[in-house]
Design an enzyme around this catalytic site. Structure first.
Site, mmCIF file in Angstrom:
data_model
loop_
_atom_site.group_PDB
_atom_site.id
_atom_site.type_symbol
_atom_site.label_atom_id
_atom_site.label_comp_id
_atom_site.label_asym_id
_atom_site.label_seq_id
_atom_site.Cartn_x
_atom_site.Cartn_y
_atom_site.Cartn_z
ATOM 1 N N ARG A 1 -5.465 41.056 -8.680
ATOM 2 C CA ARG A 1 -6.142 40.736 -7.340
ATOM 3 C C ARG A 1 -7.523 40.446 -7.766
ATOM 4 N NH1 ARG A 1 -3.973 42.819 -2.297
ATOM 5 N NH2 ARG A 1 -1.619 42.850 -2.921
ATOM 6 N N ARG B 1 -10.917 40.674 -1.688
ATOM 7 C CA ARG B 1 -11.866 41.178 -0.720
ATOM 8 C C ARG B 1 -13.063 41.662 -1.320
ATOM 9 N NH1 ARG B 1 -7.810 44.234 2.865
ATOM 10 N NH2 ARG B 1 -6.985 44.585 0.952
ATOM 11 N N ARG C 1 -12.708 33.808 3.807
ATOM 12 C CA ARG C 1 -11.761 34.619 4.485
ATOM 13 C C ARG C 1 -12.075 34.550 6.088
ATOM 14 N NH1 ARG C 1 -8.459 36.718 7.121
ATOM 15 N NH2 ARG C 1 -7.094 38.327 6.904
HETATM 16 O O1 CP3 Z 1 -6.421 37.440 -7.532
HETATM 17 C C1 CP3 Z 1 -4.995 37.519 -6.960
HETATM 18 O O2 CP3 Z 1 -4.439 38.223 -7.448
HETATM 19 C C2 CP3 Z 1 -4.722 36.920 -5.546
HETATM 20 C C3 CP3 Z 1 -3.442 36.489 -5.477
HETATM 21 C C4 CP3 Z 1 -2.347 37.586 -4.944
HETATM 22 C C5 CP3 Z 1 -2.651 38.237 -3.699
HETATM 23 N N1 CP3 Z 1 -1.492 39.059 -3.439
HETATM 24 C C6 CP3 Z 1 -3.472 37.851 -2.459
HETATM 25 C C7 CP3 Z 1 -3.992 38.743 -1.239
HETATM 26 C C8 CP3 Z 1 -1.427 38.136 -5.602
HETATM 27 C C9 CP3 Z 1 -0.832 38.409 -7.081
HETATM 28 C C10 CP3 Z 1 -0.791 39.005 -4.526
HETATM 29 C C11 CP3 Z 1 0.446 39.987 -4.788
HETATM 30 C C12 CP3 Z 1 0.783 40.873 -3.898
HETATM 31 N N2 CP3 Z 1 0.838 40.871 -2.508
HETATM 32 C C13 CP3 Z 1 1.405 42.228 -4.293
HETATM 33 C C14 CP3 Z 1 1.713 42.745 -5.648
HETATM 34 C C15 CP3 Z 1 0.620 43.407 -6.230
HETATM 35 C C16 CP3 Z 1 0.179 44.637 -5.848
HETATM 36 O O3 CP3 Z 1 -0.990 44.832 -5.446
HETATM 37 O O4 CP3 Z 1 1.039 45.723 -5.928
HETATM 38 C C17 CP3 Z 1 2.023 42.905 -2.788
HETATM 39 C C18 CP3 Z 1 2.422 44.171 -3.143
HETATM 40 C C19 CP3 Z 1 1.195 41.967 -1.863
HETATM 41 C C20 CP3 Z 1 1.616 42.286 -0.568
HETATM 42 C C21 CP3 Z 1 0.520 42.477 0.325
HETATM 43 N N3 CP3 Z 1 -0.612 41.111 0.301
HETATM 44 C C22 CP3 Z 1 -0.196 43.425 0.972
HETATM 45 C C23 CP3 Z 1 0.394 44.790 1.124
HETATM 46 C C24 CP3 Z 1 -1.585 43.074 1.632
HETATM 47 C C25 CP3 Z 1 -2.337 43.742 2.430
HETATM 48 C C26 CP3 Z 1 -2.944 44.884 1.700
HETATM 49 C C27 CP3 Z 1 -3.911 44.528 0.654
HETATM 50 O O5 CP3 Z 1 -3.624 44.808 -0.488
HETATM 51 O O6 CP3 Z 1 -4.926 43.724 0.922
HETATM 52 C C28 CP3 Z 1 -1.531 41.725 1.123
HETATM 53 C C29 CP3 Z 1 -2.823 40.886 1.364
HETATM 54 C C30 CP3 Z 1 -3.537 40.166 0.467
HETATM 55 N N4 CP3 Z 1 -2.709 39.547 -0.747
HETATM 56 C C31 CP3 Z 1 -4.993 39.978 0.220
HETATM 57 C C32 CP3 Z 1 -4.985 38.991 -0.881
HETATM 58 C C33 CP3 Z 1 -6.421 38.502 -1.320
HETATM 59 C C34 CP3 Z 1 -5.866 40.277 1.341
HETATM 60 C C35 CP3 Z 1 -5.738 39.774 2.546
HETATM 61 C C36 CP3 Z 1 -7.175 39.814 3.398
HETATM 62 O O7 CP3 Z 1 -8.074 39.369 2.990
HETATM 63 O O8 CP3 Z 1 -6.958 40.344 4.576
#
Ligand code: CP3
Length: 343
Positions: A24, A28, A37
């Site tokens: 990640r 954010r 965003r």
């Molecule tokens: O630099 C990076 O890693 C960006 C790429 C990336 C994102 N999500 C962007 C994202 C990657 C590799 C992921 C993987 C992801 N997504 C996982 C596996 C990693 C882990 O943390 O276990 C999972 C479970 C998700 C599902 C997901 N996506 C959730 C549960 C959420 C909401 C809660 C949260 O953590 O923000 C997301 C949203 C998300 N994915 C954001 C980003 C940058 C935030 C969105 C926002 O700005 O509102």
């Protein structure tokens, strides 16, 4: 890409200074991320803009000079492509308007069409165009199990109770769904590789929902189905595969299998003990507890150096966090961690 420290580590070679990237890393906690965003009410709409994804993926590379970039997208693009209707709205996590609520919903699924995810492959191409030539790009997907859990739950949840009940009541149908997801993940990752990614990471973020033989039966079996497909395909056979298991009820050393190149350690794992067992067999990535980044600079420095010291003679070490960075982290604290790795 010969001069990449990250790819050298995945090839079990030693680097005098370990390569670093973190889960990640584009997200954010970065003000430059927030600035983009804020133009989107639904996060998924932003993921569907390849040029924006490329810009976001580059943000942490430009700021910190990291050794690897990760594709900017999300693991839930696959269930969205299966028509489950994904949205991410203000103050909420992911939500599916059309989740898997019954075995019939699995029978009714439309066949997976990888072309529905064209926006992701375009994002890979755009990101590769912007990245410095010696910085590799990591492609990724969720494990079939983790994707199934979100698809059945209809979004995020603390306890994933709907998923646990579905698993108990419909284990055969669940396995049918997991097989569909394994094949979808394979096609998805294959296309990411054709578009230019240099390594792959599989996120099993909900491994910890599974106890005893459930972990093998519903998660590892399907992750392995996926990696078998990747290794049998000349397009993907030589691409390193990193596996992240979030705090499984088994130790990572008892879970790993042949097709995996690198274990991405959850912060609860004891990296010293794991390193003893995996040396010369697997690369290791990890595993600073992201919460340490809320501490004082001294504490961040000490904890980071502790890991680097334990791993200094390990052939194939990549510094990373033990799970994704959270939005409450100050970007300056990340710089402290990176300085401690590179000093
Ligand atoms: O630099 C990076 O890693 C960006 C790429 C990336 C994102 N999500 C962007 C994202 C990657 C590799 C992921 C993987 C992801 N997504 C996982 C596996 C990693 C882990 O943390 O276990 C999972 C479970 C998700 C599902 C997901 N996506 C959730 C549960 C959420 C909401 C809660 C949260 O953590 O923000 C997301 C949203 C998300 N994915 C954001 C980003 C940058 C935030 C969105 C926002 O700005 O509102």
């Amino acid at each position: 890409m010969k001069d990449s420290k990250f790819l050298r580590a995945l090839d079990l070679q030693k680097n005098s200074i370990p390569p670093v990237w973190f889960m990640r890393q584009a997200g954010r906690y970065l003000p430059e991320y927030q600035a983009i965003r804020k133009n989107y009410s639904n996060f998924l709409d932003m993921c569907k803009q390849p040029k924006i994804c490329a810009e976001l993926a580059l943000q942490p590379i430009d700021r910190y000079g990291l050794d690897a970039s990760i594709l900017f997208s999300d693991i839930l693009t696959i269930p969205d492509a299966l028509n489950l209707g994904l949205g991410f709205y203000e103050g909420e996590g992911p939500k599916f308007s059309n989740p898997i609520s019954s075995p019939q919903d699995i029978d009714k699924l439309m066949p997976f069409d990888v072309n529905n995810l064209d926006y992701v492959f375009k994002a890979v191409e755009e990101t590769k165009n912007l990245l410095p030539k010696n910085i590799p790009l990591i492609g990724f997907c969720g494990s079939p199990w983790t994707l199934a859990a979100y698809s059945i739950e209809g979004g995020g949840s603390k306890d994933f109770n709907k998923t646990k009940i579905f698993m108990k009541e419909n284990p055969d149908e669940l396995q049918k769904f997991l097989e569909i997801l394994s094949n979808a993940c394979y096609e998805y990752l294959r296309q990411q590789v054709l578009s230019g990614v240099n390594a792959l990471q599989i996120f099993d973020s909900w491994a910890d929902l599974l106890v005893n033989n459930e972990l093998n039966r519903f998660s590892l079996k399907y992750t392995q189905m996926l990696t078998h497909l990747l290794k049998a395909d000349p397009v993907t056979a030589n691409i390193p595969i990193i596996l992240f298991e979030k705090s499984p009820n088994k130790k990572i050393v008892d879970i790993l299998f042949e097709e995996i190149t690198c274990a991405s350690l959850h912060w609860k794992e004891d990296i010293k003990k794991v390193a003893k067992k995996l040396k010369n067999k697997y690369a290791i990535q990890g595993n600073l507890d992201p919460k340490i980044l809320l501490n004082s600079d001294e504490s961040i420095w000490d904890e980071t150096q502790k890991i680097c010291n334990v791993m200094k003679d390990y052939p194939g070490f990549i510094f990373n966090l033990g799970h994704g960075i959270t939005p409450d982290i100050d970007p300056c604290k990340v710089q402290v961690m990176i300085n401690a790795i590179r000093q």
